[in-house]
Scaffold this motif. Structure first.
Motif, PDB file in Angstrom:
ATOM      1  N   UNK A  13      28.705  27.932  32.841  1.00 15.45           N
ATOM      2  CA  UNK A  13      29.982  27.610  33.492  1.00 15.45           C
ATOM      3  C   UNK A  13      30.269  28.663  34.548  1.00 15.45           C
ATOM      4  N   UNK A  14      31.157  28.343  35.457  1.00 15.72           N
ATOM      5  CA  UNK A  14      31.639  29.331  36.422  1.00 15.72           C
ATOM      6  C   UNK A  14      32.833  30.038  35.793  1.00 15.72           C
ATOM      7  N   UNK A  15      32.773  31.353  35.797  1.00 16.71           N
ATOM      8  CA  UNK A  15      33.827  32.138  35.161  1.00 16.71           C
ATOM      9  C   UNK A  15      34.863  32.622  36.158  1.00 16.71           C
ATOM     10  N   UNK A  16      35.320  33.834  35.935  1.00 16.97           N
ATOM     11  CA  UNK A  16      36.443  34.352  36.721  1.00 16.97           C
ATOM     12  C   UNK A  16      36.036  34.682  38.155  1.00 16.97           C
ATOM     13  N   UNK A  17      36.957  34.445  39.061  1.00 16.63           N
ATOM     14  CA  UNK A  17      36.851  34.872  40.460  1.00 16.63           C
ATOM     15  C   UNK A  17      37.705  36.128  40.606  1.00 16.63           C
TER      16      UNK A  17
END
Length: 295
Positions: A13-17
């Protein structure tokens, strides 16, 4: 794809920016006060926001003297909030329109419906809802993604005149994908596709490419619309400092580090977090699920 090509985990998954911001108070007013992300951690010069402390969505870090990022520099094009469902997107659009927040556009991408805007410091944001996967169309192994007019009336009809005062975003919202401005598209494609092992999901002309894992429409977008041959992303620039890719476990992270070593890609590892930089100078944190990165 060759049999021996490394493939990134399908269940990533794509996590924090993480954003470098000039005015932390103003940005908290937008992301927490207006959009409705919960404030998970707060310091004088930083804040962590989201709905789950194990998987935050956004980190804001104060850099009052940060330089404005040139329009042609590599870095963030937009990051995308994936809402839990179409009704949540309808609510978001209703709130944005009612509050007269300036929109940069709206679109129907066949696989999703999207709203585009920017935060007070100019960072691009997409808010979107996916259509059910069983409705996606595939051509030659690539999912059919396009851009047509969004049926705003159909979307707003879900609200039925409801004056819900809830924030723009709903609990359960995630970071669905990240879209990057890069200096050289072919270099970026080799990095994200051939080395990191994302699957190619197609191109948009000769200036944009999309990559994913597990058959998603895209986790990573790349374009050179304004940045071809421009400066790399700089650590002194306002805007995105880094973004996360979350792997399921240590075994998957170990496999990646072996591939990075084989391809002579510089990286650092701190336990369950791997730090690296793409060819355009964009920092990436790849971490095991459950390993929390501090602000």
């Amino acid at each position: 794809m060759s049999a021996d090509k490394y493939q990134i985990p399908e269940d990533l998954s794509i996590g924090a920016v993480k954003l470098r911001v000039r005015d932390l108070k103003q940005m908290l007013g937008f992301y927490h006060g207006f959009l409705g992300l919960e404030l998970l951690v707060s310091h004088d010069d930083s804040a962590v926001l989201g709905y789950d402390s194990i998987q935050p969505l956004l980190v804001l870090e104060q850099h009052a003297q940060a330089l404005a990022r040139p329009a042609n520099a590599a870095g963030l094009y937009h990051f995308a909030f994936l809402t839990p469902g179409r009704e949540n997107l309808a609510h978001a659009l209703h709130r944005l329109l009612r509050d007269n927040y300036p929109l940069q556009g709206v679109a129907d991408h066949f696989v999703s419906e999207a709203i585009y805007l920017a935060d007070p410091e100019g960072n691009g944001i997409e808010i979107y809802a996916d259509r059910p996967r069983e409705t996606w169309k595939w051509e030659g192994g690539k999912v059919r993604i396009g851009t047509v007019a969004l049926d705003i009336d159909s979307l707003l009809a879900i609200q039925g005149g409801n004056e819900n005062r809830a924030p723009v975003l709903s609990p359960g919202t995630k970071i669905g994908h990240i879209h990057l401005q890069v200096v050289n598209l072919l270099e970026a494609m080799r990095f994200y596709g051939d080395i990191l092992g994302f699957d190619s999901m197609g191109m948009y002309g000769q200036s944009a490419a999309f990559y994913s894992a597990g058959g998603y429409h895209h986790h990573i977008g790349l374009n050179t619309w304004a940045s071809a041959g421009g400066p790399r992303n700089g650590i002194d620039m306002q805007g995105m400092e880094s973004f996360e890719i979350v792997f399921p476990d240590k075994i998957a992270l170990d496999a990646l580090t072996a591939v990075l070593s084989e391809n002579r890609v510089a990286f650092g590892r701190d336990g369950g977090i791997v730090n690296l930089v793409d060819p355009s100078g964009i920092s990436i944190k790849i971490r095991e699920a459950g390993v929390v990165q501090s602000a």
